[in-house]
Design a protein around this motif. Structure first.
Motif, short mmCIF file in Angstrom:
data_model
loop_
_atom_site.label_atom_id
_atom_site.label_comp_id
_atom_site.label_asym_id
_atom_site.label_seq_id
_atom_site.Cartn_x
_atom_site.Cartn_y
_atom_site.Cartn_z
N ALA A 33 -21.34 -8.28 34.31
CA ALA A 33 -21.28 -7.31 35.41
C ALA A 33 -22.20 -6.13 35.13
O ALA A 33 -22.25 -5.61 34.01
CB ALA A 33 -19.85 -6.82 35.60
N GLY A 34 -22.95 -5.74 36.12
CA GLY A 34 -23.86 -4.61 36.01
C GLY A 34 -25.27 -4.97 35.57
O GLY A 34 -26.17 -4.14 35.63
N ASP A 75 -22.73 -8.27 40.28
CA ASP A 75 -21.70 -7.26 40.55
C ASP A 75 -20.48 -7.46 39.66
O ASP A 75 -20.45 -8.37 38.81
CB ASP A 75 -21.35 -7.22 42.04
CG ASP A 75 -20.48 -8.37 42.53
OD1 ASP A 75 -19.96 -9.16 41.71
OD2 ASP A 75 -20.32 -8.49 43.76
N ALA A 76 -19.47 -6.64 39.86
CA ALA A 76 -18.27 -6.64 39.01
C ALA A 76 -17.49 -7.95 39.07
O ALA A 76 -16.69 -8.24 38.19
CB ALA A 76 -17.37 -5.47 39.40
N HIS A 77 -17.70 -8.75 40.12
CA HIS A 77 -16.99 -10.01 40.29
C HIS A 77 -17.83 -11.22 39.90
O HIS A 77 -17.43 -12.35 40.13
CB HIS A 77 -16.52 -10.15 41.74
CG HIS A 77 -15.69 -9.00 42.20
ND1 HIS A 77 -14.41 -8.77 41.75
CD2 HIS A 77 -16.00 -7.96 43.01
CE1 HIS A 77 -13.95 -7.66 42.29
NE2 HIS A 77 -14.89 -7.14 43.06
#
Length: 160
Positions: free
Chosen positions: A52-53, A73-75
């Motif tokens: 993530a990131g 993304d975070a997911h």
């Protein structure tokens, strides 16, 4: 098809399709579809969920297409944007055939980096995240390439 023929580098295959001899000869619309397919294939993989990131941009130095920036993304969803206006965690620049050879396992990424066939800029602190993501990148590339050949096989003869 006319776009692919414009450079004069292409020939015709036995079944009348345009012969593509290297990744640099791919038409921009095929490259765009390929870039989107890679993002789709990387999304929600275990590698992407662990990164993530992370963002990385591929810049082809010999094909007139905008850079492809992938954001995780975070997911673990990977989104792709075209253009180089936003900085990425890592940026890779090389000619299209070098990318193809490395991502297909025909050439070593480390050797390409050391010989400066691929230029890499990025955050040394995030290199472990990049290394965690690479299996998904390699797999997505292979799957997207297979899909490209299936989708465009009647128009193009991929001889590289």
């Amino acid at each position: 098809m006319a776009r692919a023929m414009r450079s004069g580098r292409h020939g015709a295959s036995a079944h009348g399709a345009v012969l593509i001899r290297s990744a640099a000869e791919l038409p921009p619309d095929v490259i765009d579809a390929f870039v989107r397919e890679m993002a789709r294939r990387m999304s929600r993989t275990s590698e992407a969920r662990a990164c993530a990131g992370l963002s990385f941009t591929f810049i082809s130095c010999d094909v007139d297409v905008p850079p492809a920036r992938y954001d995780v993304d975070a997911h673990g969803v990977v989104r792709v944007r075209r253009g180089g206006e936003l900085p990425a965690t890592f940026t890779f620049a090389a000619d299209a055939q070098t990318f193809d050879n490395v991502l297909r396992g025909r050439s070593s990424a480390m050797v390409a980096l050391l010989r400066r066939h691929i230029r890499l800029h990025g955050s040394f602190r995030r290199v472990s995240a990049l290394l965690r993501m690479m299996p998904a990148v390699y797999a997505a590339y292979a799957q997207a390439r297979e899909r490209m050949v299936e989708r465009y096989g009647e128009l193009y003869d991929f001889a590289f």
